[in-house]
Scaffold this active site. Structure first.
Site, PDB file in Angstrom:
ATOM      1  N   LYS A  13     181.039  -6.900  45.343  1.00 51.97           N
ATOM      2  CA  LYS A  13     182.411  -6.616  44.903  1.00 51.97           C
ATOM      3  C   LYS A  13     182.479  -5.254  44.221  1.00 51.97           C
ATOM      4  O   LYS A  13     181.492  -4.755  43.701  1.00 51.97           O
ATOM      5  CB  LYS A  13     182.890  -7.695  43.918  1.00 51.97           C
ATOM      6  N   CYS A  14     183.676  -4.696  44.219  1.00 55.16           N
ATOM      7  CA  CYS A  14     183.964  -3.415  43.573  1.00 55.16           C
ATOM      8  C   CYS A  14     183.446  -3.456  42.128  1.00 55.16           C
ATOM      9  O   CYS A  14     183.646  -4.460  41.453  1.00 55.16           O
ATOM     10  CB  CYS A  14     185.472  -3.192  43.600  1.00 55.16           C
ATOM     11  N   PRO A  15     182.782  -2.423  41.672  1.00 56.58           N
ATOM     12  CA  PRO A  15     182.548  -1.104  42.277  1.00 56.58           C
ATOM     13  C   PRO A  15     181.195  -0.972  42.971  1.00 56.58           C
ATOM     14  O   PRO A  15     180.796   0.138  43.314  1.00 56.58           O
ATOM     15  CB  PRO A  15     182.608  -0.180  41.071  1.00 56.58           C
ATOM     16  N   ASP A  40     184.089  -6.284  50.711  1.00 56.98           N
ATOM     17  CA  ASP A  40     185.011  -6.074  49.589  1.00 56.98           C
ATOM     18  C   ASP A  40     186.317  -5.490  50.122  1.00 56.98           C
ATOM     19  O   ASP A  40     186.319  -4.426  50.720  1.00 56.98           O
ATOM     20  CB  ASP A  40     184.372  -5.112  48.576  1.00 56.98           C
TER      21      ASP A  40
END
Length: 75
Positions: A13-15, A40
């Protein structure tokens, strides 16, 4: 054109996709190609922005069934 290094970042997932892509590119010579796979949903925005900010060439962007695939050339 040289063959691309595959970099599987699915499930992150981000980042993390951007951070890991930045780290991978920093270890490669200029002109290297990296094909990044992500799941993502934000990577569709984040990876192109990262390439623009860091000066890398985003050669291909593809929407996949589970996310995105990018072909990046290090500058």
């Amino acid at each position: 054109m040289a063959s691309a290094i595959s970099y599987d970042l699915r499930g992150l997932k981000c980042p993390l996709p951007v951070l890991r892509t930045r780290r991978k590119l920093s270890s490669l010579p200029s002109g290297a190609l990296v094909r990044v796979e992500t799941t993502d949903p934000l990577a569709g925005i984040d990876i192109p922005h990262f390439c623009n900010e860091d000066g890398h060439a985003l050669l291909e962007t593809e929407k996949t069934e589970t996310g995105h695939r990018f072909l990046i050339q290090k500058r």
